[in-house]
Structures are given as structure tokens and as C-alpha cells.
Design an enzyme around this catalytic site. Sequence first.
Site, PDB file in Angstrom:
ATOM      1  N   LYS A  22       0.837  -1.215   0.000  1.00 41.74           N
ATOM      2  CA  LYS A  22       0.000   0.000   0.000  1.00 41.74           C
ATOM      3  C   LYS A  22       0.864   1.254   0.000  1.00 41.74           C
ATOM      4  CE  LYS A  22      -2.528   2.705   3.440  1.00 41.74           C
ATOM      5  NZ  LYS A  22      -1.494   3.354   4.252  1.00 41.74           N
ATOM      6  N   ASN A  23       1.819   1.327   0.943  1.00 45.49           N
ATOM      7  CA  ASN A  23       2.526   2.602   1.098  1.00 45.49           C
ATOM      8  C   ASN A  23       3.537   2.866  -0.021  1.00 45.49           C
ATOM      9  OD1 ASN A  23       0.941   3.303   3.225  1.00 45.49           O
ATOM     10  ND2 ASN A  23       2.388   2.625   4.804  1.00 45.49           N
ATOM     11  N   CYS A 117      -4.929   8.474   8.872  1.00 46.67           N
ATOM     12  CA  CYS A 117      -5.286   7.892  10.164  1.00 46.67           C
ATOM     13  C   CYS A 117      -5.058   8.868  11.319  1.00 46.67           C
ATOM     14  CB  CYS A 117      -4.436   6.637  10.412  1.00 46.67           C
ATOM     15  SG  CYS A 117      -4.978   5.238   9.445  1.00 46.67           S
ATOM     16  N   ARG A 122       0.285  15.247  12.505  1.00 45.07           N
ATOM     17  CA  ARG A 122       1.012  14.814  11.309  1.00 45.07           C
ATOM     18  C   ARG A 122       1.451  16.045  10.508  1.00 45.07           C
ATOM     19  NH1 ARG A 122      -1.727   9.359   8.985  1.00 45.07           N
ATOM     20  NH2 ARG A 122       0.360   9.115   8.135  1.00 45.07           N
ATOM     21  N   ASP A 305       3.578   0.559  12.020  1.00 43.32           N
ATOM     22  CA  ASP A 305       2.315   0.096  11.432  1.00 43.32           C
ATOM     23  C   ASP A 305       1.968  -1.337  11.840  1.00 43.32           C
ATOM     24  OD1 ASP A 305       2.284   2.533  10.234  1.00 43.32           O
ATOM     25  OD2 ASP A 305       2.863   1.836   8.250  1.00 43.32           O
ATOM     26  N   ARG A 397      -9.244   0.508   3.618  1.00 43.58           N
ATOM     27  CA  ARG A 397      -8.287   1.468   3.024  1.00 43.58           C
ATOM     28  C   ARG A 397      -6.932   0.802   2.774  1.00 43.58           C
ATOM     29  NH1 ARG A 397      -7.045   5.422   6.846  1.00 43.58           N
ATOM     30  NH2 ARG A 397      -5.325   5.595   5.409  1.00 43.58           N
TER      31      ARG A 397
HETATM   32  C1  EPZ Z   1       4.062   6.956   6.530  1.00 42.78           C
HETATM   33  O1  EPZ Z   1       3.377   8.080   7.059  1.00 42.78           O
HETATM   34  C2  EPZ Z   1       3.036   5.858   6.396  1.00 42.78           C
HETATM   35  N1  EPZ Z   1       1.975   6.319   5.510  1.00 42.78           N
HETATM   36  C3  EPZ Z   1       2.474   5.511   7.773  1.00 42.78           C
HETATM   37  O2  EPZ Z   1       1.635   4.386   7.602  1.00 42.78           O
HETATM   38  C4  EPZ Z   1       3.613   5.125   8.712  1.00 42.78           C
HETATM   39  O3  EPZ Z   1       3.110   4.962  10.007  1.00 42.78           O
HETATM   40  C5  EPZ Z   1       4.694   6.226   8.738  1.00 42.78           C
HETATM   41  O4  EPZ Z   1       5.115   6.533   7.380  1.00 42.78           O
HETATM   42  C6  EPZ Z   1       5.925   5.811   9.530  1.00 42.78           C
HETATM   43  O5  EPZ Z   1       6.469   4.635   8.997  1.00 42.78           O
HETATM   44  C7  EPZ Z   1       2.162   6.292   4.193  1.00 42.78           C
HETATM   45  O6  EPZ Z   1       3.200   5.878   3.682  1.00 42.78           O
HETATM   46  C8  EPZ Z   1       1.026   6.749   3.346  1.00 42.78           C
HETATM   47  P1  EPZ Z   1       6.397  10.059   8.556  1.00 42.78           P
HETATM   48  P2  EPZ Z   1       4.062   9.514   7.028  1.00 42.78           P
HETATM   49  O7  EPZ Z   1       6.471  11.324   7.782  1.00 42.78           O
HETATM   50  O8  EPZ Z   1       4.907   9.615   5.827  1.00 42.78           O
HETATM   51  C9  EPZ Z   1       7.071  13.341  11.996  1.00 42.78           C
HETATM   52  C10 EPZ Z   1      -0.297   3.108   7.696  1.00 42.78           C
HETATM   53  O9  EPZ Z   1      -0.777   2.558   8.705  1.00 42.78           O
HETATM   54  N2  EPZ Z   1       7.069  14.335  10.896  1.00 42.78           N
HETATM   55  O10 EPZ Z   1       7.456   9.038   8.377  1.00 42.78           O
HETATM   56  O11 EPZ Z   1       2.990  10.502   7.250  1.00 42.78           O
HETATM   57  C11 EPZ Z   1       5.694  12.719  12.221  1.00 42.78           C
HETATM   58  O12 EPZ Z   1       4.893  13.526  13.050  1.00 42.78           O
HETATM   59  C12 EPZ Z   1       0.221   4.519   7.776  1.00 42.78           C
HETATM   60  O13 EPZ Z   1      -0.197   2.558   6.584  1.00 42.78           O
HETATM   61  C13 EPZ Z   1       7.366  15.653  11.176  1.00 42.78           C
HETATM   62  O14 EPZ Z   1       7.621  16.028  12.327  1.00 42.78           O
HETATM   63  O15 EPZ Z   1       4.965   9.403   8.322  1.00 42.78           O
HETATM   64  C14 EPZ Z   1       6.048  11.374  12.820  1.00 42.78           C
HETATM   65  O16 EPZ Z   1       6.257  11.514  14.194  1.00 42.78           O
HETATM   66  C15 EPZ Z   1      -0.219   5.219   9.018  1.00 42.78           C
HETATM   67  N3  EPZ Z   1       7.381  16.544  10.128  1.00 42.78           N
HETATM   68  C16 EPZ Z   1       7.382  11.023  12.168  1.00 42.78           C
HETATM   69  O17 EPZ Z   1       7.890  12.255  11.615  1.00 42.78           O
HETATM   70  C17 EPZ Z   1       7.110  16.191   8.857  1.00 42.78           C
HETATM   71  O18 EPZ Z   1       7.144  17.055   7.957  1.00 42.78           O
HETATM   72  C18 EPZ Z   1       7.293  10.007  11.036  1.00 42.78           C
HETATM   73  O19 EPZ Z   1       6.313  10.431  10.094  1.00 42.78           O
HETATM   74  C19 EPZ Z   1       6.810  14.844   8.584  1.00 42.78           C
HETATM   75  C20 EPZ Z   1       6.788  13.931   9.628  1.00 42.78           C
END
Ligand code: EPZ
Length: 418
Positions: A22-23, A117, A122, A305, A397
Amino acid sequence: MERLVIKGGSRLNGAVDINGAKNAAVAILPAAVMASEGKCIIDNIPDIEDVHCLERIIEDLGAEIKVNSNTIEIDSRSLVKTEACTEDVRKMRASYYLIGALLARFKQAKVELPGGCPIGVRPIDQHIKGFEALGAKVVIEHGAAVVKADRLIGANIFFDVVSVGATINVMLAAAMAEGLTTLENVAKEPHVVDVANFLNTMGADIKGAGTDVIKIRGVESLKGCNYSVIPDQIEAGTFMIAAAACGGEVTLNNVIPKHLESISAKLLEAGVEVEEGDDSITVKSSGNLKGVNVKTTPYPGFPTDVQQPMSAMLCVASGRSIITESIWESRYKHLDELKKMGASVKVEGRIAIIEGVEKLTGAVVKATDLRAGAAMVVAGLMADGETEIYNIEHIDRGYPHIENKFKALGAEIYRKVD
Ligand code: EPZ
């Protein structure tokens, strides 16, 4: 209202095919709009609602899309629209990859800010930092990111946090920036590597994906290509955990065992047998599990995840398990639902302490988010009696036909609509 009904207690046996990731798919589909020549024919696309949502969004931008089973053909040659502001864009997370993709090709984009989610704050500050470093102006206006650049010029960007989304989004934009971009402190998840491989197949020049530093030499244009998405690490992890929790012997086909090492290691520690094949993995479990401690970290660590299904399993593991969720600050909503099934759990900030109980009992529960839904399925499968899971649109989803896959392994599970 649709719900999943599960009569728990069956052991799981047999084989299951794992779908495309998915991701990875939800980043590769937006990336396909960058092709100004030829068509992208992408295989191993999972049949999930987030993918259907993106298909509608990309069609609305002017691309032609044909779907044939798990293969999608995207023709973006005549795409000219750079505004994505629809209900579909707002409801999913990965629509934000259109910012990087449209910015790369058209040097402008207006994309409404994404949903996804409810697992914590985020922010997209790191995405914005990256776009700005490449020379774009970014303004947030009426709930949309409005991004424009006269030229995109390669830059050195050091991310403050390891972010999957920011790494991919800025990589998309940099793929068509002038000169060299170096991204440091990047995410190393398998789907980051998959997106880089896809872009390279389209004609990009990206090196280092899967390490801490990605180097991107921008190219003027990208063209269509044939590509196959990697298997889903998280769907695989969910089935491994379900097999471990219910007992039995389940072989997962179409997986990359390397991507599953942190999950396999925890299951071994919990007393489960895990055997790796070339592109399969077999989980054998007596159903008697030992409690383990789990800390989620970016890849190659234990994936956040998979934390939710794992914590469901640990509710019946003997002794105490301590979970530390270090990525998302509120990814424990499923634990309140598990308590309705008899779980003994205490949450203190980012730590959850689980005292194993002998069994869970079926109850009426809800999926509070995607992986919380997967956790409830795992719990329902191993519980005594009947469980009804509501709000299963979250599960749809990300998991294709989850009830059919578990039914084929011997579970008593069906979808009820009334
Ligand atoms: C991706 O989300 C995945 N979603 C998430 O999977 C997954 O939990 C996450 O990566 C971590 O592996 C998709 O790929 C669509 P991040 P993403 O940016 O990209 C902080 C699922 O269940 N952060 O790696 O949104 C953030 O708050 C979903 O399939 C900032 O501070 O996650 C978090 O604490 C849910 N500033 C950490 O980084 C930013 O600009 C990691 O977030 C971006 C992120």
C-alpha cells in the site's frame, strides 16, 4: 452498516498471497503523473480503497487510467491540471505526494492538505523545508498547499526528523530539479526504495535509497515505464502475527523476507517458529506465546504500522509486555477496544504495559484507524466467542479483502451488511 463478524478460536493453516505494498503504491501512483512521454504500466497494485481514491484524484487531474485486476495503466501525457482539491484529496494521506510530483513536472501545484489515520499530529514542515530548499515558494491558503517555483535547483537538505513522507515527496521534486540534490537523514523504508526504483525506471537518476543519504541528479523529463510494486511488509506482518496468535501453520507467499526481519525476530522471541524461503515465509505456532518488549523505530526497526496488531497478540502472551511507540504519539486507541475484550493494558504516554491474560472474549468493537482495525481482527480471531468490528472502512483502506484471506486460512469470519 458494514461490519466484520468473527467467531474466534480457529487455528490458521494454509497459504496466503501477500499483495503489493500500500505505502509504495500510494506514492508510485502520484509519481506516475510526472511522465510526459509514454504510459506507466504498474503491476502488483493492491485492490484497496486508498488506491481507488488516488485513481479518481489522478483521473480528475486529466490522466487516463485503465485498471485490469492488479495492473494499472496511467497515461499522463495530456495531464495539465495542477490543482487537486477534492474530497478524495482531503480524506487520504498520500495525496500529498502530488505536491512533489506536480511541482517537479509543472513547477507548480495546489493540493489540499491531507487526512489519513488519526494517530497523532502529522505535520508536513519537513516536506515544506525540502521544497523551499529547492527554490519553491510554499504558502498554506484555505487549507491547501500552494507551491510554485520559477526553477527548481538541486540543494543539500538535512531532514530534522526521519520521515517517510518528506523523503519521498522531496525526492519526487528533486528528480526534476537542476543539478544535484543530496537528502540526508532520510527514511530507509522498503517503500522509499521502491519509489526511487520506479523513478529510475522512468529515467530519473537517484542513488542511495535505502541508506541515510540519497543523491539525486535532476533530469529534464521522465517517461512512462513498466513496473511491479514490492510486496506489502505490513500486510505480511499482520498475517504473521495472526498466525502466531491463533496457532497453526501459515505460509505467506510473495514476500521479501528481509523486509520482515524485525517482525520475525520478535515472533521468535515470543516462542513462534519462523522459516524464511526465497520469497515466502512460514509461521508455525502452538498459540502459547511469551510476552516481549517492542519499540517502534524507523526501518530497519520494528514498524509502527505493525505495533497495533502485535499488541493485540501480546494481550494473551504470558507475563508482561512493554510497548514503546516512538513514531506516533496517539497510536494506542485500539487498546481501549481490546480492554472490552478482556485485555489488561495500561498506557502511560508513549508506553503501553500489557499483562498477558489467558484469553480474550468476543465483543462489539470498532476500528479506530487502519492498523487498529487489523489489531481488532487479530484479537477477534483468537478470542472466545463472537466479535463484531465496526468502522471497517478503515480496514478496507489498506487490506484487500481481509475476510476472504482469513477465511481461506480456516477462520470463521464474514462481512455483514445491514
Ligand atoms: C508513513 O506516514 C506511512 N503512511 C504511515 O503508515 C507510517 O506509520 C509512517 O510513514 C511511519 O512509517 C504512508 O506511507 C502513506 P512520517 P508519514 O512522515 O509519511 C514526523 C499506515 O498505517 N514528521 O514518516 O505521514 C511525524 O509527526 C500509515 O499505513 C514531522 O515532524 O509518516 C512522525 O512523528 C499510518 N514533520 C514522524 O515524523 C514532517 O514534515 C514520522 O512520520 C513529517 C513527519
